[in-house]
Write an enzyme that holds these catalytic residues in place. Sequence first.
Site, PDB file in Angstrom:
ATOM      1  N   ASP A  10      33.187  83.406  58.340  1.00 32.80           N
ATOM      2  CA  ASP A  10      31.735  83.524  58.450  1.00 32.80           C
ATOM      3  C   ASP A  10      31.207  82.220  59.059  1.00 32.80           C
ATOM      4  O   ASP A  10      31.986  81.349  59.487  1.00 32.80           O
ATOM      5  CB  ASP A  10      31.105  83.870  57.089  1.00 32.80           C
ATOM      6  CG  ASP A  10      31.193  82.744  56.073  1.00 32.80           C
ATOM      7  OD1 ASP A  10      31.809  81.699  56.373  1.00 32.80           O
ATOM      8  OD2 ASP A  10      30.635  82.907  54.970  1.00 32.80           O
ATOM      9  N   HIS A  11      29.872  82.064  59.062  1.00 37.24           N
ATOM     10  CA  HIS A  11      29.260  80.852  59.639  1.00 37.24           C
ATOM     11  C   HIS A  11      29.717  79.592  58.899  1.00 37.24           C
ATOM     12  O   HIS A  11      29.944  78.557  59.517  1.00 37.24           O
ATOM     13  CB  HIS A  11      27.729  80.966  59.606  1.00 37.24           C
ATOM     14  CG  HIS A  11      27.188  81.214  58.238  1.00 37.24           C
ATOM     15  ND1 HIS A  11      27.320  82.437  57.610  1.00 37.24           N
ATOM     16  CD2 HIS A  11      26.560  80.401  57.349  1.00 37.24           C
ATOM     17  CE1 HIS A  11      26.781  82.362  56.397  1.00 37.24           C
ATOM     18  NE2 HIS A  11      26.322  81.147  56.222  1.00 37.24           N
TER      19      HIS A  11
ATOM     20  N   CYS B 135      35.743  81.338  54.413  1.00 37.48           N
ATOM     21  CA  CYS B 135      34.277  81.348  54.234  1.00 37.48           C
ATOM     22  C   CYS B 135      33.913  80.044  53.537  1.00 37.48           C
ATOM     23  O   CYS B 135      34.703  79.097  53.576  1.00 37.48           O
ATOM     24  CB  CYS B 135      33.799  82.606  53.502  1.00 37.48           C
ATOM     25  SG  CYS B 135      34.296  82.765  51.784  1.00 37.48           S
ATOM     26  N   GLY B 136      32.749  79.986  52.917  1.00 41.93           N
ATOM     27  CA  GLY B 136      32.337  78.723  52.310  1.00 41.93           C
ATOM     28  C   GLY B 136      33.237  78.312  51.161  1.00 41.93           C
ATOM     29  O   GLY B 136      33.758  77.200  51.117  1.00 41.93           O
ATOM     30  N   THR B 137      33.427  79.228  50.232  1.00 39.75           N
ATOM     31  CA  THR B 137      34.311  78.960  49.088  1.00 39.75           C
ATOM     32  C   THR B 137      35.696  79.584  49.251  1.00 39.75           C
ATOM     33  O   THR B 137      36.624  79.241  48.519  1.00 39.75           O
ATOM     34  CB  THR B 137      33.721  79.573  47.800  1.00 39.75           C
ATOM     35  OG1 THR B 137      33.558  80.986  48.029  1.00 39.75           O
ATOM     36  CG2 THR B 137      32.389  78.952  47.449  1.00 39.75           C
ATOM     37  N   GLY B 138      35.806  80.552  50.129  1.00 41.25           N
ATOM     38  CA  GLY B 138      37.024  81.355  50.247  1.00 41.25           C
ATOM     39  C   GLY B 138      37.012  82.550  49.307  1.00 41.25           C
ATOM     40  O   GLY B 138      37.822  83.471  49.430  1.00 41.25           O
ATOM     41  N   ILE B 139      36.075  82.545  48.364  1.00 37.85           N
ATOM     42  CA  ILE B 139      36.079  83.591  47.337  1.00 37.85           C
ATOM     43  C   ILE B 139      35.649  84.937  47.917  1.00 37.85           C
ATOM     44  O   ILE B 139      36.351  85.949  47.776  1.00 37.85           O
ATOM     45  CB  ILE B 139      35.168  83.201  46.147  1.00 37.85           C
ATOM     46  CG1 ILE B 139      35.709  81.958  45.439  1.00 37.85           C
ATOM     47  CG2 ILE B 139      35.065  84.355  45.156  1.00 37.85           C
ATOM     48  CD1 ILE B 139      34.748  81.363  44.408  1.00 37.85           C
ATOM     49  N   GLY B 140      34.492  84.948  48.574  1.00 39.99           N
ATOM     50  CA  GLY B 140      33.973  86.225  49.093  1.00 39.99           C
ATOM     51  C   GLY B 140      34.951  86.884  50.043  1.00 39.99           C
ATOM     52  O   GLY B 140      35.281  88.079  49.912  1.00 39.99           O
TER      53      GLY B 140
ATOM     54  N   HIS C 123      56.174  83.477  46.089  1.00 34.60           N
ATOM     55  CA  HIS C 123      56.153  84.354  44.909  1.00 34.60           C
ATOM     56  C   HIS C 123      55.392  85.655  45.121  1.00 34.60           C
ATOM     57  O   HIS C 123      55.670  86.632  44.441  1.00 34.60           O
ATOM     58  CB  HIS C 123      55.533  83.615  43.712  1.00 34.60           C
ATOM     59  CG  HIS C 123      56.439  82.559  43.140  1.00 34.60           C
ATOM     60  ND1 HIS C 123      56.182  81.931  41.950  1.00 34.60           N
ATOM     61  CD2 HIS C 123      57.602  82.029  43.617  1.00 34.60           C
ATOM     62  CE1 HIS C 123      57.160  81.047  41.702  1.00 34.60           C
ATOM     63  NE2 HIS C 123      58.018  81.078  42.700  1.00 34.60           N
TER      64      HIS C 123
ATOM     65  N   ARG D 205      63.148  88.550  41.406  1.00 37.10           N
ATOM     66  CA  ARG D 205      62.188  88.975  40.375  1.00 37.10           C
ATOM     67  C   ARG D 205      60.781  89.093  40.940  1.00 37.10           C
ATOM     68  O   ARG D 205      59.956  89.888  40.467  1.00 37.10           O
ATOM     69  CB  ARG D 205      62.230  88.047  39.159  1.00 37.10           C
ATOM     70  CG  ARG D 205      61.673  86.650  39.387  1.00 37.10           C
ATOM     71  CD  ARG D 205      61.787  85.800  38.107  1.00 37.10           C
ATOM     72  NE  ARG D 205      61.057  84.553  38.198  1.00 37.10           N
ATOM     73  CZ  ARG D 205      61.511  83.457  38.807  1.00 37.10           C
ATOM     74  NH1 ARG D 205      62.693  83.453  39.398  1.00 37.10           N
ATOM     75  NH2 ARG D 205      60.789  82.347  38.825  1.00 37.10           N
ATOM     76  N   HIS D 206      60.500  88.311  41.980  1.00 36.08           N
ATOM     77  CA  HIS D 206      59.162  88.367  42.580  1.00 36.08           C
ATOM     78  C   HIS D 206      58.966  89.675  43.355  1.00 36.08           C
ATOM     79  O   HIS D 206      57.853  90.182  43.436  1.00 36.08           O
ATOM     80  CB  HIS D 206      58.944  87.153  43.483  1.00 36.08           C
ATOM     81  CG  HIS D 206      59.148  85.863  42.744  1.00 36.08           C
ATOM     82  ND1 HIS D 206      58.305  85.464  41.726  1.00 36.08           N
ATOM     83  CD2 HIS D 206      60.126  84.928  42.825  1.00 36.08           C
ATOM     84  CE1 HIS D 206      58.741  84.319  41.221  1.00 36.08           C
ATOM     85  NE2 HIS D 206      59.850  83.975  41.871  1.00 36.08           N
TER      86      HIS D 206
HETATM   87  C1  RB5 Z   1      27.756  81.686  52.720  1.00 34.05           C
HETATM   88  O1  RB5 Z   1      26.639  80.928  52.414  1.00 34.05           O
HETATM   89  C2  RB5 Z   1      28.654  81.809  51.495  1.00 34.05           C
HETATM   90  O2  RB5 Z   1      28.077  82.656  50.562  1.00 34.05           O
HETATM   91  C3  RB5 Z   1      30.019  82.313  51.898  1.00 34.05           C
HETATM   92  O3  RB5 Z   1      30.546  81.505  52.888  1.00 34.05           O
HETATM   93  C4  RB5 Z   1      31.074  82.373  50.820  1.00 34.05           C
HETATM   94  O4  RB5 Z   1      31.210  81.152  50.179  1.00 34.05           O
HETATM   95  C5  RB5 Z   1      31.005  83.507  49.894  1.00 34.05           C
HETATM   96  O5  RB5 Z   1      31.903  83.725  49.054  1.00 34.05           O
END
Ligand code: RB5
Length: 150
Positions: free
Chosen positions: A8-9, A66-71, A99, A133-134
Amino acid sequence: MRISIASDHAGYDLRKKVEIHLEELGHEVISGGADSGEKPFSYVEAGKKVAEDVLGGKADRGIAICGTGIGISIVVNKYKGIRCGLSSNEYMARMSRQHNDANVLAFGARVVGSAVALAMVDAFLEETFAGERHAVRVNDIRALEDENFK
Ligand code: RB5
């Protein structure tokens, strides 16, 4: 290797650095997602591109930022057959291959610096799956996908 990479941005600037690194290593880069760091671009669209390139056989591996990698890691892991490891250091990226037989690496551009990001990319691309095992556990994940994905 053919690597699909998208962001993303928030991940744009780091993605460009990773792309240069991949090209220097001789990989084929399939780039997707935001065209700049200024204009908002959904991590959902970026993640879809990476997952579809890997599952469709256009790419051998994927990198999702992305910003956190989470989304973006949530998005790619919604696809049957994708195993994405959200990582914040080289050890996690290496273990995601060894693994978990991960086929996508995700990280957050607001979480890691470029040196750590490049080290994670190198580990993710060079490490092999340990099997044994993995492999049993990865097959158990596949069974869960069969149960829970349409
Ligand atoms: C964008 O502002 C942010 O929400 C996105 O990059 C990401 O961190 C979401 O998980």
